[in-house]
Scaffold this active site. Structure first.
Site, PDB file in Angstrom:
ATOM      1  N   GLY A  14     -52.170 -58.629  18.589  1.00  0.00           N
ATOM      2  CA  GLY A  14     -51.667 -59.901  18.075  1.00  0.00           C
ATOM      3  C   GLY A  14     -51.903 -60.016  16.583  1.00  0.00           C
ATOM      4  O   GLY A  14     -53.018 -59.768  16.101  1.00  0.00           O
ATOM      5  N   ALA A  18     -55.560 -65.779  14.768  1.00  0.00           N
ATOM      6  CA  ALA A  18     -56.769 -65.290  15.429  1.00  0.00           C
ATOM      7  C   ALA A  18     -56.908 -63.783  15.240  1.00  0.00           C
ATOM      8  O   ALA A  18     -57.993 -63.276  14.928  1.00  0.00           O
ATOM      9  CB  ALA A  18     -56.740 -65.639  16.918  1.00  0.00           C
ATOM     10  N   ARG A 301     -52.425 -86.251  23.023  1.00  0.00           N
ATOM     11  CA  ARG A 301     -51.077 -85.785  23.352  1.00  0.00           C
ATOM     12  C   ARG A 301     -50.737 -85.937  24.828  1.00  0.00           C
ATOM     13  O   ARG A 301     -49.593 -86.242  25.178  1.00  0.00           O
ATOM     14  CB  ARG A 301     -50.930 -84.318  22.937  1.00  0.00           C
ATOM     15  CG  ARG A 301     -50.848 -84.141  21.447  1.00  0.00           C
ATOM     16  CD  ARG A 301     -50.718 -82.683  21.068  1.00  0.00           C
ATOM     17  NE  ARG A 301     -50.538 -82.559  19.636  1.00  0.00           N
ATOM     18  CZ  ARG A 301     -50.444 -81.391  18.998  1.00  0.00           C
ATOM     19  NH1 ARG A 301     -50.531 -80.263  19.693  1.00  0.00           N
ATOM     20  NH2 ARG A 301     -50.270 -81.353  17.698  1.00  0.00           N
ATOM     21  N   LEU A 429     -55.026 -74.435  15.071  1.00  0.00           N
ATOM     22  CA  LEU A 429     -55.235 -73.495  13.965  1.00  0.00           C
ATOM     23  C   LEU A 429     -56.727 -73.259  13.756  1.00  0.00           C
ATOM     24  O   LEU A 429     -57.162 -72.133  13.485  1.00  0.00           O
ATOM     25  CB  LEU A 429     -54.597 -74.034  12.684  1.00  0.00           C
ATOM     26  CG  LEU A 429     -53.073 -74.232  12.716  1.00  0.00           C
ATOM     27  CD1 LEU A 429     -52.563 -74.707  11.363  1.00  0.00           C
ATOM     28  CD2 LEU A 429     -52.370 -72.951  13.120  1.00  0.00           C
TER      29      LEU A 429
END
Length: 640
Positions: A14, A18, A301, A429
């Site tokens: 990835g 991160a 949320r 983030l």
């Protein structure tokens, strides 16, 4: 790292925030890093984050602190997050923001030249640093520049356009490498490594039209899960309150719009034919502000998205449709607001441009039309942590961010560690960067105690792993069935959104479980759509589809077994939170017959579980919007 420590090789899967943070920290410590990414690193999904990054820097003198940040995160997560890792994240946040500032991230500034902070959901403080509405892009580019420094000195090697196929284990079950496929040449190779960090992002593509990139299938996590890694809290999937529905996908309208004063409303008469700016205040229903006057449009949320859903389910959306207004027109000076168009664009231009491009309307002049969409998975690979005897974080522990497979680490949206049952906006983030940093520290503590290094790994182990993956690939490439993988994916997304989305009942979940078993069988009977040996897209998609279905089984199974409602998981027939029975992590273990579940009690050493500090919860939303008997009627329907 001790000066005499031997140089090792670490694979990072990835190239988002991160992964790049881990790669940078490991290269700084003197180790070789191989970064594998489906797409060029600068196209990783972190680039799509808009709103900002949280950190209690308290430049506005509001009395904010890392502890309050920690408390808001635990409350937002509905107490399902282990508390020591969250405390560590909150404590590291200010330093991370200042580090990014020194790297050259163009954060917005106040007139005095200080970092500017905005409000985000789930907090009453101005805690979110931002770079306009393209914060993720700016952070990703800054991290990539740092990693490129190590790439030039041959400490980092990038494999862009490669797909992770699985981990390689030695005879002791330790992770000692990966297999991967070059998506141009379709060659499959195995790579030895002393440790592996999986930072491959989320799985929104499972649900079809999500806010995620089309690369976010969750396949890398699913493959680790299928090879023995535990999958934590799979049922916890976040629905973002505000997105633009589209035929292909949903486009995110960042929480930063509400953070800057955007208001959610719908006409009190849903069929009101007037233009939205012509509808007077008395004829507008600001439903979030009525339900919770303190947090208003910046509730967490899970609550905002669920409220919008209930409003529209009752036919009270705009023109009775599945949409409500997100309004910033009142912020402009022409409408009596405090800002010029230039100032509004300075804060929000990136996200407003997206709306204007796809909806052909100026959001500064006309309220935006939005609806919730799948956005983020709080679930992910289960990872460990360790504290010292006094309860302080143990930076030198090899267990930090390690999965239950020795040598396999996870960070970012690939792990389950930080968000519990619901993620607060702008914590993503931060969790990516802190998780990447901690994963690197865990790897550095793990490496000195390795009995054998990557170079001592027998070549037969690597050959066997790559041979197995080649056989799997060829079996799919020569498939002689009659199923179309793209149609199967459309069926999968319908099942997951309609039966395991924002509105869950036990009956729907059990139905979804049965349908997933059927899809799993059909996915292995796909027709040969592309027989090419160069840049073949159909076979990797079919392979990802199989992985998505296995992950979906874990999500649905976790939702079935968790007989309560908590955060993003609201099950109509068990609408209350149950700390006595369910204050624990769901841990899924893969088996050929379906996921097997175990449970881990939550570490609540700092704050005892208590009701969330918002005025409402989902249970109250249903009763206030849909009526007192709504849940009773649903419960009777489910039992019938």
């Amino acid at each position: 790292m001790a000066a005499a420590q031997k140089q090792r090789t670490i694979v990072v899967v990835g190239g988002g925030l991160a992964g790049l943070m881990s790669a940078m920290k490991l290269a700084e410590a003197g180790h070789k890093v191989k970064v594998f990414s489906l797409v060029p690193v600068k196209r990783s999904h972190s680039v799509c984050a808009q709103g900002g990054i949280n950190g209690a820097v308290n430049l506005r003198g509001e009395g904010d602190s890392p502890y309050l940040h920690f408390e808001d995160t635990i409350t937002g997560g509905d107490f399902l997050n282990h508390q020591p890792p969250v405390m560590r994240m909150a404590e590291r946040a200010p330093a991370i923001i200042f580090l990014l500032d020194r790297m050259g991230v163009p954060f917005n500034r106040t007139n005095e030249g200080l970092l500017s902070f905005r409000r985000f959901g789930g907090t009453l403080k101005h805690r979110t640093a931002y770079a306009g509405a393209t914060t993720g892009q700016q952070l990703l580019y800054a991290l990539d520049e740092q990693v490129r420094r190590w790439e030039v000195s041959n400490m980092v090697e990038k494999y862009e356009g490669w797909e992770f196929l699985g981990i390689v284990k030695d005879s002791n079950g330790r992770c000692c490498g990966i297999t991967a496929q070059n998506l141009r040449t379709m060659e499959i190779e195995s790579f030895a490594a002393d440790a592996v960090v999986v930072a491959s992002g989320g799985n929104g593509v499972i649900f079809g039209r999500s806010t995620n990139s089309i690369i976010n299938s969750g396949s890398a996590v699913s493959r680790c899960y299928q090879q023995g890694a535990n999958y934590g809290n799979p049922e916890m999937v976040q629905i973002h309150p505000t997105a633009i529905p589209g035929e292909d996908k949903c486009r995110l309208i960042s929480e930063s719009v509400r953070g800057e004063g955007g208001r959610l409303w719908t006409p009190r008469d849903p069929m009101d034919s007037r233009k939205p700016i012509e509808i007077p205040e008395k004829d507008r229903w600001y439903f979030c502000e009525e339900l919770d006057p303190v947090y208003g449009n910046l509730l967490s949320r899970d609550l905002v998205s669920f409220t919008i859903y209930c409003v529209c389910r009752m036919g009270k959306g705009i023109q009775g449709k599945q949409q409500v207004y997100l309004d910033i027109t009142h912020l402009h000076k022409d409408r009596g607001g405090p800002y010029t168009r230039e100032i509004i664009n300075d804060k929000l231009e990136g996200v407003l441009e997206i709306y204007e491009k796809f909806m052909r309307e100026d959001p500064i002049q006309t309220p935006m039309r939005i609806y919730p969409a799948v956005h983020y998975t709080m679930g992910g690979l289960w990872v460990d942590y360790e504290t010292k005897g006094d309860g302080a974080w143990d930076v030198d522990s090899a267990r930090n961010q390690m999965t239950n497979i020795p040598g396999l680490y996870a960070a970012g949206e690939s792990d389950y560690q930080y968000h519990g049952a619901n993620r607060l906006g702008a914590n993503a983030l931060l969790a990516c960067l802190v998780g990447g940093e901690i994963a690197a520290e865990g790897v550095l503590a793990y490496l000195p105690n390795l009995p054998l290094g990557a170079e001592e790994l027998p070549s037969s182990v690597l050959d066997e792993a790559s041979g197995e993956k080649r056989h799997e690939y060829e079996t799919l490439r020569k498939g002689g069935g009659n199923e179309n993988p793209y149609r199967l994916h459309a069926e999968l997304s319908e099942v997951m959104w309609n039966k395991c989305g924002i509105w869950r009942t036990q009956r729907d979940l059990n139905s979804a479980k049965s349908e997933l078993d059927d899809l799993a069988m059909r996915a292995h009977q796909c027709a040969q759509l592309d027989n090419s040996t160069w840049s073949n897209q159909a076979v990797p998609f079919t392979r990802a589809l199989i992985d998505m279905i296995e992950m979906s089984k874990a999500i649905v199974g976790g939702a079935i077994i968790r007989d309560e409602s908590r955060g993003a998981h609201f099950k109509m027939d068990t609408p209350n939170r149950d700390d006595e029975k369910w204050l624990k992590t769901t841990m899924a273990k893969w088996s050929p017959k379906g996921p097997e579940y175990s449970f881990e009690p939550i570490d609540t050493r700092y704050i005892a579980p208590r009701p969330r500090k918002y005025r409402i919860n989902q249970n109250m939303v249903v009763k206030e919007i849909m009526g007192e008997d709504a849940l009773k009627g649903i419960g009777e329907t489910v039992k019938s």
